[in-house]
Design an enzyme around this catalytic site. Structure first.
Site, PDB file in Angstrom:
ATOM      1  CG  LEU A   1       0.941  -1.710   0.387  1.00 45.38           C
ATOM      2  CD1 LEU A   1       0.954   0.263   0.303  1.00 45.38           C
ATOM      3  CD2 LEU A   1       1.045  -2.876   1.474  1.00 45.38           C
TER       4      LEU A   1
ATOM      5  CB  SER B   1       9.184  10.449   5.348  1.00 49.94           C
ATOM      6  OG  SER B   1       7.922  10.966   5.201  1.00 49.94           O
TER       7      SER B   1
ATOM      8  NE  ARG C   1       4.756  13.928  -1.569  1.00 51.92           N
ATOM      9  CZ  ARG C   1       4.529  12.136  -1.675  1.00 51.92           C
ATOM     10  NH1 ARG C   1       4.546  12.033  -2.774  1.00 51.92           N
ATOM     11  NH2 ARG C   1       4.191  12.059  -0.824  1.00 51.92           N
TER      12      ARG C   1
ATOM     13  CG  LEU D   1       1.397   3.702   1.518  1.00 47.48           C
ATOM     14  CD1 LEU D   1       2.385   3.500   2.902  1.00 47.48           C
ATOM     15  CD2 LEU D   1       1.918   2.824   0.636  1.00 47.48           C
TER      16      LEU D   1
END
Ligand SMILES: Cc1cc2nc3c(=O)[nH]c(=O)nc-3n(C[C@H](O)[C@H](O)[C@H](O)COP(=O)(O)OP(=O)(O)OC[C@H]3O[C@@H](n4cnc5c(N)ncnc54)[C@H](O)[C@@H]3O)c2cc1C
Ligand code: FES
Lengths: 248, 637
Positions: free
Chosen positions: B43, B284, B330, B441
């Site tokens: 990306l 995910s 997370r 991203l």
């Protein structure tokens, strides 16, 4: 379980290549197919033999790097599954497996199971895009896309460019690959302005790359790990014919 | 060495705008006279190469896969954040900025993060225009969902294949430029050294992975978008080829490596099944929107999950963090899963897993809605484990996933080596000590589409570039260095394979520098790594030659670099006597077992300077100041 592998070994593009037999006495059924090849390679290295070259990267079925023919089927026997996502629980003790690289004029063998697929990139470079320079886009919600169109476009966009379609096709056609990109972009309003040139340019490039012509055998659809539908080829043909008729 | 972040001052809302205005511009007709090397086609690299070529620069782009479309970004599943506030749920650029600074546990630069949050809007627009088939609502407008660590719905997605679709957008833009002749693409070509001439980055040395040819390439600036270094841990969610070689060898040429110990463990991965395990598969994070995490309340409860009644289940995230529940960031989710397993309440054969259960969501919404949201993830889980998550809970466990650390860069994304730019996961900037879901991203595309193309011109316009070619002493020396490494690896002719060493290194790292760290363990790792590295160089067995496709040789070079990097990761972790984000030092926790930051002593980015293999590196500090988001103890209760 015990698995016998016959693997295509070819040093480089100029070598003739041959099948070589390997015995794997202790394959765990929880392993992935590529993990089995890892184990084989570790054994070969221990015996001072060069490991088998095979392409792989994500091992999650998304990068499109892996793939070979397993007993004549691209990516092996499980539908909708790349080689890296295939697990040994789908095989049984005593199975004999023949592993060969993708075979197509447009995909020359590099080494063992590794082939050169750069022809696919050149098909995309010929027209598989929407020409929008960075910075010139309107607000994302300025263009509405009916949910159903977005979903169908996504179905086609799911192509991972692995080349299984070409490998399985008796004509080595790249129709499913090319059609998938044409359908992905052609189903969206953003893709309309270049739709006709796109079809002409991409189809011409595929031909130049020595891919064969589609004769509707449908084997590509059967082995596509992303289950791309033949319908994308119909869309490609439709766009191509319309473009040809309008003289573009 | 003084680290000048070039971070603008004044009102944060207009910093980027004012900064851009002050940057020098390259005259449009002069752009084609400049050559820029972009290493990486993910990306970050892909979007940068395409955008630079659109501006008129002459671009050479490199990747080690057979096609730029296969960069590891392709594997991202969940989505990409943007502060569009399309849902009218209170989102704003400021809130995304705030969430990212807080989520990063106050170890990122405020100016960078604010710029990132602002650019997030343009990214979505750009990607839609390119034909990225984002999920839509029935109205035809863009759909969003919420993602770990956020209380607003700002994550845009394309089924469970967001990274793939965003990368294909960048790849198609790149292929268009290749077709136009503005970018020359070098697939299956690996960068193995950086060429520094008179203190400035002027080129790279590469190995053609098919012919083995070692070659130098020259340019006026070099951009590295080569991804993260999670594979130093051997088992990770990264693709097998992900490596640190490009940034590590640049580090050895003088580029500072910042915050190497800021690594992220992802809470929802498929657990390890055996010794042969080659990588870990991420499920995910978006699954935590509808899945509930639990373990049996009793230790050693071996009943099948369906046999465990509601009252005997411990939904530990919901219990401990009532306001965020299963959506805590997370690091918090991972540590709590580990704690449950350490208490002996883990599930599955190894006891190293917790349940992620969709039963209630299926009852509430119906299986078809769940299928629509997560169908491909459920299929993937089923393919790998042979179990059906529609009828029994998934088993998940944390795994190494992302690296917040990377080469140090200033606000222009330039490293301390003039002319060397670093973008995407390879740099250290925006996520501090912990990255929020769906923000990598965003950062990769912000760097590649919108930041670098604006900042690189300033450097090019402010400098004069004399011609360099392969006869230059710096190029010859770099090529010789690469040849020597290749010969050493092939010549060791030892007993053990590259993978066996990589696996051993990974175990040391996971054990001593993984989810929870302490001084004693880190010292132990620092005692174990150097001898293993020495042994590697004399005992590794790499068969075949350097003159054709040799995958063992490719891996061997990467693992050699992981050994050196692993040591730096542990040193940095040992040096940072605090817990923050993904860096959890057991000695530094609150009475409730949460990370205890030490802002008085550690509110800085640690940028390490290479001093030689096995030599202690030199620490430089970039102090971090917080004018807008005031450091507080993160609380997700
Ligand atoms: C399984 C998974 C899921 C994820 N899901 C999400 C998500 O939902 N949302 C999110 O925001 N983030 C997600 N992430 C993180 C995100 O995908 C990555 O951080 C991001 O894509 C990195 O992009 P990049 O361009 O920096 O690097 P990459 O995409 O890794 O690209 C690196 C490029 O560099 C090239 N390269 C590397 N070394 C060399 C060398 N020496 N020579 C030549 N070329 C080289 C490679 O060929 C490649 O082209 C996920 C990550 C993983 C692992
Ligand atoms: S390795 Fe990526 S699809 Fe198989």
């Amino acid at each position: 379980m015990r698995i016998t592998l016959h693997i295509w070994r070819q040093r480089n593009a100029n070598d003739a290549g041959k099948m070589v037999r390997y015995e794997l006495p202790n394959v765990n059924h929880e392993m992935s197919f590529l993990e089995m090849l890892d184990v084989l390679n570790e054994d070969l290295i221990a015996k001072n033999e060069e490991p088998v070259a095979f392409d792989h990267d994500c091992r999650e079925g998304i990068c499109g790097m892996c793939g070979c023919m397993v007993n004549g089927m691209a990516h092996g026997p499980l539908p909708g599954t790349t080689l890296c996502q295939l697990h040994m629980r789908h095989f049984k003790d005593g199975d004999e497996l023949y592993l060969e690289p993708w075979r197509a004029k447009a995909f020359p063998v590099v080494k063992d199971l590794v082939v050169d697929r750069t022809a696919f990139d050149r098909i995309i470079a010929a027209g598989g895009y929407i020409s929008v320079a960075t910075g010139s886009a309107p607000d994302g919600n300025a263009v509405m896309v009916p949910k159903e169109d977005a979903e169908r476009s996504m179905d086609a966009a799911a192509c991972i460019g692995c080349g299984a379609c070409v490998a399985m096709c008796p004509n080595a056609a790249a129709a499913l690959f090319t059609g998938a990109k044409i359908a992905h972009l052609g189903l969206l309003p953003q893709g309309q302005p270049e739709r006709q040139q796109r079809a002409i340019a991409m189809v011409a490039q595929a031909k130049q790359e020595l891919f064969g012509s589609c004769t509707n055998m449908g084997l590509c659809e059967a082995v596509c790990p992303k289950e791309i539908k033949l319908e994308v080829i119909a869309r490609m043909n439709g766009d191509f014919i319309r473009a040809s008729l309008s003289g573009r | 060495m003084e680290l000048n972040s070039k971070s603008p001052s004044g009102p944060i809302e207009t910093r980027w705008e004012r900064h851009r205005f002050n940057l020098k511009l390259v005259n449009p007709s002069n752009k084609r006279k400049y050559t820029i090397i972009v290493v990486g086609s993910g990306l970050a690299g892909g979007s940068a190469a395409a955008s630079l070529a659109e501006l008129g620069y002459n671009v050479h782009c490199f990747c080690f896969q057979d096609s730029p479309r296969r960069a590891h970004s392709i594997a991202a599943q969940g989505g990409i954040n943007a502060a569009k506030n399309y849902h009218n749920d209170g989102d704003s650029i400021y809130r995304l900025f705030y969430d990212t600074v807080k989520g990063g546990d106050f170890r990122a630069r405020e100016s960078n993060v604010y710029r990132l949050a602002g650019i997030s809007l343009n990214i979505i627009d750009q990607c839609v225009a390119q034909g990225v088939p984002f999920a839509r609502e029935y109205s035809g407008y863009l759909d969003n969902r919420s993602f770990g660590g956020a209380q607003v719905s700002r994550t845009f997605y394309a089924r469970g294949q967001t990274g793939q679709q965003l990368l294909l957008g960048a790849y198609q833009a790149l292929e268009r430029q290749i077709g136009l002749g503005a970018v020359k693409m070098f697939p299956r070509t690996e960068m193995l050294d950086l060429i520094v001439v008179d203190g400035r980055a002027r080129g790279i040395v590469t190995r053609d992975l098919i012919t083995g040819k070692i070659e130098s390439h020259f340019a006026d600036a070099v951009v590295l978008g080569t991804g993260g270094y999670g594979n130093a841990y051997y088992l990770s969610t990264n693709a097998k080829g992900c490596n640190a070689t490009a940034i590590w060898r640049a580090h050895k040429r003088g580029a500072l490596f910042a915050n190497p110990c800021f690594t992220q463990i992802h809470p929802t991965c498929i657990p390890v099944s055996g010794e042969y395990q080659s990588k870990l598969t991420l499920m995910s994070e978006s699954l935590r929107n509808d899945g509930r995490v639990w373990v049996p309340a009793k230790k050693g409860d071996k009943r099948a999950p369906s046999q465990i009644p509601e009252g005997e289940r411990d939904y530990f995230l919901e219990r401990k963090y009532p306001s965020f529940g299963n959506l805590v960031p997370r690091d918090v989710a991972s540590r709590n899963a580990k704690a449950a397993c350490d208490e002996g309440r883990g599930v599955g054969e190894t006891g190293l897993a917790v349940y992620l259960d969709f039963r209630d969501a299926i009852q509430r919404l119906g299986a078809s809605v769940i299928k629509e949201r997560y169908g491909n993830l459920f299929d993937m889980y089923n393919r790998i484990t042979g179990e059906d998550p529609y009828s029994q809970p998934m088993r998940i466990y944390p795994a190494m996933h992302y690296t917040m650390g990377g080469l140090w860069v200033d606000y222009n994304l330039m490293s301390n080596v003039p002319g060397l730019y670093v973008i995407g996961e390879a740099n250290f900037t925006d996520h501090g000590a912990n990255r929020l879901g769906a923000s990598a991203l965003m950062q990769g595309l912000a760097d590649g589409y919108f930041v670098l193309p604006n900042t690189i011109g300033d450097y090019l316009a402010s400098n004069k570039f004399e011609k360099v070619d392969a006869s230059h002493a710096a190029a010859r020396e770099a090529e010789a260095n690469v040849n020597q490494i290749t010969q050493r690896l092939l010549g060791a002719k030892g007993k053990r394979s590259v993978d066996s060493y990589h696996r051993e290194l990974g175990k040391i790292m996971w054990e001593h520098c993984g989810m929870a760290r302490n001084a004693e363990g880190l010292k132990q790792a620092l005692a174990l790594i150097p001898p293993l590295r020495e042994q590697y160089w004399s005992d590794v067995r790499v068969l075949g030659t350097g003159e054709d496709l040799n995958q063992s040789l490719e891996k061997a070079g990467r693992v050699a670099d992981f050994f050196e990097l692993a040591e730096l990761i542990c040193r940095d972790a040992l040096d940072r006597n605090e817990s923050c984000g993904g860096h959890f030092r057991e000695e530094y926790q609150t009475p409730e077992g949460e990370a205890a930051r030490d802002d008085e002593h550690y509110a800085y980015a640690a940028a390490w300077e290479f001093q030689g293999v096995g030599q202690p590196p030199l620490l430089h500090k970039e102090p971090l100041t917080f004018e807008y988001v005031h450091p507080s103890q993160r609380s997700y209760k």
